[in-house]
Write a protein that holds these residues in place. Structure first.
Motif, mmCIF file in Angstrom:
data_model
loop_
_atom_site.group_PDB
_atom_site.id
_atom_site.type_symbol
_atom_site.label_atom_id
_atom_site.label_comp_id
_atom_site.label_asym_id
_atom_site.label_seq_id
_atom_site.Cartn_x
_atom_site.Cartn_y
_atom_site.Cartn_z
ATOM 1 N N LEU A 11 69.580 -19.407 24.768
ATOM 2 C CA LEU A 11 68.854 -18.687 23.707
ATOM 3 C C LEU A 11 67.889 -19.667 23.103
ATOM 4 C CD1 LEU A 11 68.848 -16.174 21.754
ATOM 5 C CD2 LEU A 11 70.142 -17.712 20.442
ATOM 6 N N CYS A 12 68.276 -20.993 22.806
ATOM 7 C CA CYS A 12 67.368 -21.986 22.097
ATOM 8 C C CYS A 12 65.987 -22.124 23.149
ATOM 9 C CB CYS A 12 68.074 -22.986 21.654
ATOM 10 S SG CYS A 12 68.943 -22.891 20.216
ATOM 11 N N HIS A 44 63.742 -19.129 23.590
ATOM 12 C CA HIS A 44 62.840 -18.843 22.429
ATOM 13 C C HIS A 44 61.786 -20.135 21.898
ATOM 14 C CE1 HIS A 44 63.919 -14.998 20.769
ATOM 15 N NE2 HIS A 44 65.251 -15.331 21.135
ATOM 16 N N ILE A 82 63.217 -22.984 20.689
ATOM 17 C CA ILE A 82 63.502 -23.594 19.220
ATOM 18 C C ILE A 82 64.685 -24.527 19.223
ATOM 19 C CG2 ILE A 82 62.626 -21.351 17.943
ATOM 20 C CD1 ILE A 82 65.577 -20.300 18.086
ATOM 21 N N HIS A 114 65.455 -14.725 9.536
ATOM 22 C CA HIS A 114 65.062 -14.718 10.512
ATOM 23 C C HIS A 114 65.961 -14.591 11.689
ATOM 24 C CE1 HIS A 114 60.891 -15.332 12.547
ATOM 25 N NE2 HIS A 114 61.823 -15.410 13.631
ATOM 26 N N TRP A 174 66.972 -14.849 16.047
ATOM 27 C CA TRP A 174 66.491 -14.838 17.292
ATOM 28 C C TRP A 174 67.430 -14.548 18.211
ATOM 29 C CZ3 TRP A 174 66.068 -18.765 13.290
ATOM 30 C CH2 TRP A 174 64.783 -18.885 13.116
ATOM 31 N N TRP A 175 67.273 -13.459 19.062
ATOM 32 C CA TRP A 175 68.067 -12.506 19.678
ATOM 33 C C TRP A 175 67.912 -12.677 21.190
ATOM 34 C CZ3 TRP A 175 67.685 -8.124 22.589
ATOM 35 C CH2 TRP A 175 69.162 -7.485 22.890
ATOM 36 N N GLY A 176 68.944 -12.694 22.013
ATOM 37 C CA GLY A 176 68.837 -12.719 23.519
ATOM 38 C C GLY A 176 69.800 -12.208 24.353
ATOM 39 N N LEU A 212 64.467 -10.441 25.000
ATOM 40 C CA LEU A 212 64.362 -11.582 23.910
ATOM 41 C C LEU A 212 63.682 -10.643 22.720
ATOM 42 C CD1 LEU A 212 62.656 -14.882 25.433
ATOM 43 C CD2 LEU A 212 65.216 -14.141 24.920
ATOM 44 N N ALA A 243 62.749 -11.500 18.288
ATOM 45 C CA ALA A 243 62.642 -12.543 17.176
ATOM 46 C C ALA A 243 61.943 -12.098 16.222
ATOM 47 C CB ALA A 243 62.375 -13.944 17.685
ATOM 48 N N TRP A 285 72.979 -14.678 19.186
ATOM 49 C CA TRP A 285 71.638 -14.581 18.335
ATOM 50 C C TRP A 285 72.008 -15.803 17.487
ATOM 51 C CZ3 TRP A 285 73.368 -12.623 13.470
ATOM 52 C CH2 TRP A 285 74.605 -11.743 13.416
#
Ligand SMILES: C[S@@+](CC[C@H](N)C(=O)[O-])C[C@H]1O[C@@H](n2cnc3c(N)ncnc32)[C@H](O)[C@@H]1O
Length: 259
Positions: free
Chosen positions: A151-152, A155, A157, A205, A207-209, A219, A221, A249
């Motif tokens: 996930l990270c 994105h 991040i 915020h 961040w989803w995957g 993805l 976000a 997420w």
């Protein structure tokens, strides 16, 4: 002494395996596959493809139906839920101890392939520890890339803001109460955790995957209030297209927001 290798296979793609995991796949005499009856054909196929590609020519595959977990009510009956999980672990430990004792010769090596990494929301190591009470064998773990890392990376991040704690939790827990941490990573959400967070008006915020590292990866976000409603729809589309969906997420309170 028998050995059982617990091999983290990341998201099941050959190019997502560590080199040590590839080596471990080539060491095993026997692969134990505990089949769950529910769909997720892609996940079964991915395991079989890894074994076929990296297993040694003489390897054997031993399949057995995984014991079913008794259904338990969601939020209110934690004890019932934990009891059902403990019973399920006992049944799996008993099954594995029997397979290890009967299918592995004294000097042979068995292997279990674990999605992602075995240290993250996976019961294999707990179950094997119980099985050691019923059969003699050593355990060796080969780490894999987790869904959270995927996930990270997807994105681009970092998981944590500077010096910040991040709570690691499940959809079930988020449905019960928003984590106290300013940031929380959520696995095993059937949609109820995210729905509860939106219903509480969480200002932050996300961040989803979904189906990360596979052909069906999706993805999203943005501010939860803005992208949140699109997530259940995206989730349903992935499920309809692939026959399965797994999502993870990360949510973070907006800078200066309530902590
Ligand atoms: C039983 S846990 C296993 C986690 C696994 N051991 C790991 O290291 O990622 C299953 C949960 O992992 C997450 N997950 C696993 N594979 C995923 C994927 N390809 N994309 C998104 N989330 C995934 C989902 O939250 C799913 O509900």
């Amino acid at each position: 002494m028998r050995a059982v290798l617990v091999i983290g296979i990341g998201m099941g793609a050959p190019d997502g395996l560590t080199f040590r995991a590839v080596e471990a796949l080539g060491q095993a005499d026997v692969f134990f596959l505990l089949d769950k009856s529910e769909g997720a054909g892609d996940l079964v196929t991915a395991r079989q493809a890894l074994i076929a590609r990296f297993g040694k020519p003489s390897h054997r595959v031993v399949r057995a139906p995984s014991p079913k977990r008794a259904p338990a009510p969601l939020d209110t009956a934690r004890k019932t839920y934990e009891g059902a999980v403990a019973d399920w672990h006992d049944a799996r430990a008993h099954l594995l101890a029997g397979l290890i004792a009967t299918e592995l010769a004294e000097d042979e090596t068995g292997a279990l392939l674990v999605w992602g990494d075995p240290m993250l929301y996976d019961s294999t190591l707990r179950v094997l520890e119980r099985a050691q009470g019923q059969a003699d064998f050593n355990i060796e773990v080969f780490p894999g890339v987790t869904a959270l890392q995927m996930l990270c990376a997807a994105h681009a991040i970092p998981l944590n803001a500077i010096g910040e704690e991040v709570a690691l939790t499940t959809g079930r827990n988020v449905a019960a109460a928003t984590p106290q941490a300013r940031a929380f990573a959520v696995l095993l959400d059937d949609g109820s955790g995210l729905a509860a967070l939106m219903a509480r008006g969480f200002d932050g915020h996300i961040w989803w995957g979904a189906n990360l590292g596979t052909a069906g990866e999706v993805l999203l976000a943005g501010r939860l209030g803005e992208v949140g409603p699109a997530i259940p729809e995206a989730r349903a589309r992935v499920k309809a297209a692939r026959g399965w969906v797994m999502d993870v997420w990360l949510a973070r309170v907006a800078p200066g927001g309530p902590g």
